[in-house]
Design a protein around this motif. Structure first.
Motif, PDB file in Angstrom:
ATOM      1  N   PRO A 105       0.455  -1.712  -0.089  1.00 16.83           N
ATOM      2  CA  PRO A 105      -0.145  -0.214  -0.072  1.00 16.83           C
ATOM      3  C   PRO A 105       0.944   1.178  -0.628  1.00 16.83           C
ATOM      4  O   PRO A 105       1.818   0.713   0.508  1.00 16.83           O
ATOM      5  CB  PRO A 105      -1.052   0.144   1.575  1.00 16.83           C
ATOM      6  CG  PRO A 105       0.068  -1.046   1.842  1.00 16.83           C
ATOM      7  CD  PRO A 105       1.027  -1.925   0.874  1.00 16.83           C
ATOM      8  N   GLY A 106       0.235   2.269  -0.284  1.00 20.24           N
ATOM      9  CA  GLY A 106       0.913   3.731  -0.502  1.00 20.24           C
ATOM     10  C   GLY A 106       1.489   4.216  -1.709  1.00 20.24           C
ATOM     11  O   GLY A 106       1.136   3.201  -2.630  1.00 20.24           O
ATOM     12  N   LEU A 107       2.117   4.883  -1.479  1.00 23.23           N
ATOM     13  CA  LEU A 107       2.871   6.012  -2.232  1.00 23.23           C
ATOM     14  C   LEU A 107       3.762   4.413  -3.713  1.00 23.23           C
ATOM     15  O   LEU A 107       4.213   4.746  -4.921  1.00 23.23           O
ATOM     16  CB  LEU A 107       3.010   6.933  -2.510  1.00 23.23           C
ATOM     17  CG  LEU A 107       3.723   7.587  -4.446  1.00 23.23           C
ATOM     18  CD1 LEU A 107       3.301   8.140  -4.792  1.00 23.23           C
ATOM     19  CD2 LEU A 107       4.555   9.328  -3.834  1.00 23.23           C
ATOM     20  N   PRO A 108       4.467   4.118  -2.822  1.00 25.99           N
ATOM     21  CA  PRO A 108       5.633   3.001  -3.498  1.00 25.99           C
ATOM     22  C   PRO A 108       5.322   2.471  -3.912  1.00 25.99           C
ATOM     23  O   PRO A 108       5.137   1.450  -4.973  1.00 25.99           O
ATOM     24  CB  PRO A 108       6.393   2.356  -2.038  1.00 25.99           C
ATOM     25  CG  PRO A 108       6.026   4.110  -0.637  1.00 25.99           C
ATOM     26  CD  PRO A 108       5.024   4.241  -1.262  1.00 25.99           C
ATOM     27  N   GLY A 109       4.151   1.882  -3.629  1.00 26.43           N
ATOM     28  CA  GLY A 109       3.243   0.384  -3.834  1.00 26.43           C
ATOM     29  C   GLY A 109       2.699   0.602  -5.548  1.00 26.43           C
ATOM     30  O   GLY A 109       3.131  -0.203  -6.343  1.00 26.43           O
TER      31      GLY A 109
END
Length: 187
Positions: free
Chosen positions: A73-77
């Motif tokens: 999850p999140g921006l890196p994902g």
């Protein structure tokens, strides 16, 4: 036809959505907005490809399931989606392969159906066609110039050419014009 036309509509919508998104994403990549838009574009391309695969399975085709990498999850994902070759393949398939092929298929299917319907219903609409001697350009010329009906009719092969001006004339004008112009020139 029931397989081709819905596929064309799906490809049309996918093409109209994906191509501007890709161009906007690539164009704004330098200011990092494109880095956020490109994963969204790839998700939309994957959704369109999944819909295409579901349609093939619905019609009895056997396709292996598509596997996408699990993303954290999140921006890196979201940014890891950019490294997935399967999603880029979905984008290339939906924009470069499926849309042109489905467009050609839809055009051929619609044309084939229209020609068949035209042939079957020919006895109904053929009574509205002009006589064999008249052509569409002749009818248009008669309408524009106000000439009498049949003035620009092409001579049919079954009627003999009786006048000398008609027999020697090989131009596309009316016989009365040729006869009048030849009489005035005294050939």
């Amino acid at each position: 036809m029931s397989f081709i036309l819905p596929g064309f509509l799906i490809s049309l919508v996918a093409f109209v959505v994906l191509v501007p998104l890709v161009l906007l994403s690539v164009g704004t990549l330098i200011i990092w907005i494109g880095a956020l838009l490109l994963p969204l574009t790839l998700h939309i391309a994957s959704a369109a490809a999944q819909l295409s695969r579901a349609r093939v399975r619905l019609w009895g085709g056997e396709l292996p399931p598509a596997h996408y990498a699990v993303r954290p999850p999140g921006l890196p994902g979201q940014l890891r989606v950019l490294a997935e070759p399967r999603r880029w393949g979905d984008l290339a398939f939906e924009t470069l392969i499926a849309f042109p092929l489905r467009t050609v298929s839809a055009i051929l299917a619609i044309t084939w159906t229209a020609v068949a319907l035209g042939g079957v219903t020919y006895p109904v609409w053929s009574v509205f066609l002009p006589p064999q001697e008249q052509t569409v350009p002749g009818i248009v010329l008669e309408t524009w110039t106000g000439a009498e009906p049949g003035a620009f009719a092409t001579p049919s092969s079954s009627t003999p050419r009786s006048t000398a001006s008609r027999a020697s004339c090989s131009c596309c004008c009316s016989p009365s014009y040729c006869a009048g112009s030849r009489a005035s020139r005294q050939w």
